[in-house]
Design an enzyme around this catalytic site. Structure first.
Site, short mmCIF file in Angstrom:
data_model
loop_
_atom_site.label_atom_id
_atom_site.label_comp_id
_atom_site.label_asym_id
_atom_site.label_seq_id
_atom_site.Cartn_x
_atom_site.Cartn_y
_atom_site.Cartn_z
CG HIS A 1 47.26 47.87 44.62
ND1 HIS A 1 48.11 47.84 45.69
CD2 HIS A 1 46.18 48.57 45.01
CE1 HIS A 1 47.55 48.48 46.69
NE2 HIS A 1 46.39 48.95 46.32
C1 UD1 Z 1 41.18 49.56 46.00
C2 UD1 Z 1 41.32 50.84 46.82
C3 UD1 Z 1 42.73 50.97 47.33
C4 UD1 Z 1 43.17 49.71 48.07
C5 UD1 Z 1 42.95 48.51 47.19
C6 UD1 Z 1 43.29 47.23 47.93
C7 UD1 Z 1 39.88 52.69 46.07
C8 UD1 Z 1 39.86 54.00 45.41
N1 UD1 Z 1 41.06 52.02 46.02
O1 UD1 Z 1 42.04 49.69 44.88
O2 UD1 Z 1 42.80 52.06 48.22
O3 UD1 Z 1 44.53 49.82 48.39
O4 UD1 Z 1 41.57 48.46 46.79
O5 UD1 Z 1 43.44 46.15 47.06
O6 UD1 Z 1 38.89 52.28 46.61
N2 UD1 Z 1 39.52 44.09 39.91
C9 UD1 Z 1 39.31 42.79 39.58
N3 UD1 Z 1 38.79 41.97 40.52
C10 UD1 Z 1 38.46 42.39 41.77
C11 UD1 Z 1 38.67 43.73 42.09
C12 UD1 Z 1 39.21 44.57 41.14
O7 UD1 Z 1 39.60 42.36 38.47
O8 UD1 Z 1 37.99 41.57 42.58
C13 UD1 Z 1 40.14 44.98 38.89
C14 UD1 Z 1 39.12 45.67 38.03
O9 UD1 Z 1 39.64 45.78 36.77
C15 UD1 Z 1 39.04 47.04 38.65
C16 UD1 Z 1 40.45 47.26 39.14
O10 UD1 Z 1 40.91 45.97 39.54
O11 UD1 Z 1 38.62 48.03 37.76
C17 UD1 Z 1 40.55 48.23 40.27
O12 UD1 Z 1 39.75 47.81 41.36
P1 UD1 Z 1 39.22 48.89 42.43
O13 UD1 Z 1 38.48 48.20 43.50
O14 UD1 Z 1 38.54 50.00 41.73
O15 UD1 Z 1 40.55 49.50 42.99
P2 UD1 Z 1 41.84 48.81 43.61
O16 UD1 Z 1 42.97 49.09 42.71
O17 UD1 Z 1 41.62 47.38 43.96
#
Ligand code: UD1
Length: 369
Positions: free
Chosen positions: A211
């Site tokens: 991820h």
């Molecule tokens: C975040 C953390 C990472 C952690 C991870 C745990 C940061 C910079 N990164 O990464 O350190 O290891 O969480 O999982 O804070 N999305 C969904 N549904 C959700 C959440 C996210 O669809 O409930 C998708 C969205 O497209 C979003 C992407 O995932 O843009 C990334 O989500 P984000 O929370 O920005 O970062 P993670 O990759 O989850």
């Protein structure tokens, strides 16, 4: 002495797992705990299987406030959280703000609190990948530098802080994530049912997760990892890959490579059951690297750096990056390991130590310095 008012800010999946350990330990201390905690959810993770399921499974009390910030580019997401946290902290008037790990939620809360001169408690302080291209490295470094109390999972983490001139307020507590593993493994569970459900009962299999931005946002790296997983599956090891929504999107919501099974994101207990039974784990998650170690499953890390070097030094974790042939070679080199597994990152009582350190600081006057 009056109770310490603590606001804990969480937002991303691993933070729910970590926060559950401290909230549970506080609840077990009852009315005399000396700390009254309020939980704030930034909304960074919002899908049911990325958030609500953890609150239900881990028995975390419903958040006192939900900021509903959701996904956005890093700067925008962090800013949205800060904008909503600022007035909320004015309202709540906490004596300290507790944050976990290295996500944008961690940094947003730490910055807002520090600017209001509210002491910040950082749990999982001092970890370093020494790679400033990772958003998490930026978040954790900045948070450490505005924190008043820094709870380190290891001696290495405390040494990293010392090298940056941070010595005051540093405690080595062990890792609350180990507490979470101990708690989950002590629960009555039907591992066979989980393995049956995933079609791997009595079969060797690999558990994979991907991820990180460095892997999902780089088409060539992601393709190379998927090619490696397909090759591992072709070699006779089923591959189960719980898919983070970000990875699903990066794959164009397309089909899994042959022999690889994409499944929805899993709850903590189910993931640990698979991790314990797997022949090998392949991951770019920080949390899963440790969980595999504690469960005695070798780990192939799909990154070039790790914040958990002790698992590599012990021989149970190998850093391979995203190169297909390196991944495939590491998997065959790591199966059937017969190595000692020295205890790492505490004894499962890190949450108690965090609470004790916070209380001790509070009883000594709760100074901001
Ligand atoms: C975040 C953390 C990472 C952690 C991870 C745990 C940061 C910079 N990164 O990464 O350190 O290891 O969480 O999982 O804070 N999305 C969904 N549904 C959700 C959440 C996210 O669809 O409930 C998708 C969205 O497209 C979003 C992407 O995932 O843009 C990334 O989500 P984000 O929370 O920005 O970062 P993670 O990759 O989850």
């Amino acid at each position: 002495m009056r109770n310490l008012r603590l606001t804990t800010v969480v937002g991303a999946r691993p933070q729910f797992v970590k926060a559950a350990t401290v909230s549970r330990a506080l609840a077990a201390r009852g009315e005399d705990a000396g700390i009254v905690e309020q939980l704030v959810h930034t909304g960074q993770h919002y899908d049911r299987n990325m958030s609500d399921v953890f609150f239900e499974e881990l028995g975390i009390p419903a958040p006192a406030a939900h900021l509903e910030c959701g996904s956005a580019p890093h700067g925008v997401q962090t800013a949205m959280m800060m904008e909503k946290l600022d007035p909320l902290l004015d309202l709540q008037q906490p004596d300290a703000v507790l944050v976990y790990g290295d996500t944008n939620s961690t940094l947003a809360a730490a910055l807002v609190a520090a600017k209001k001169h509210i002491p910040v408690v950082h749990v999982e302080a001092g970890l370093r990948s020494f790679d400033m291209r990772m958003p998490e490295e930026i978040n954790r470094r900045l948070t450490d530098h505005v924190a008043t109390l820094l709870m380190c999972p290891s001696q290495t983490a405390a040494a990293n802080l010392a090298a940056e001139g941070i010595a005051a307020g540093v405690e080595i507590t062990g890792d609350v994530m180990y507490d979470a593993v101990v708690w989950q493994r002590g629960r009555v569970e039907d591992a066979d049912a989980v393995l049956d459900r995933h079609g791997v009962s009595g079969k060797p299999f690999a558990l994979a997760t991907v991820h990180r931005a460095e892997n999902t946002d780089d088409e060539a790296r992601l393709a190379s990892i998927m090619a490696a997983l397909a090759e591992i599956a072709a070699g006779g090891l089923d591959v189960i890959l719980p898919l983070h929504p970000r990875t699903a999107r990066a794959m164009g919501d397309g089909p899994a490579p042959s022999g690889v099974r994409f499944v929805k994101p899993l709850g903590h207990g189910e993931l640990l059951t698979l991790a314990a039974a797997a022949t090998v784990g392949l991951t770019d998650s920080g949390g899963l690297q440790k969980e595999l170690y504690w469960l005695g499953t070798p780990c192939v890390t799909l990154r070039d750096t790790t914040e958990w070097p002790e698992t590599v030094e012990a021989g149970w974790n190998r850093l391979v990056g995203a190169d297909s042939s390196a991944i495939v070679a590491a998997v065959s080199g790591m199966t059937g390991l017969d190595l000692a597994r020295p205890p790492l990152y505490g004894e499962g009582d890190a949450a108690e130590k965090v609470i004790d350190a916070v209380l001790q600081w509070w009883r000594q006057g709760g100074s901001h310095e």
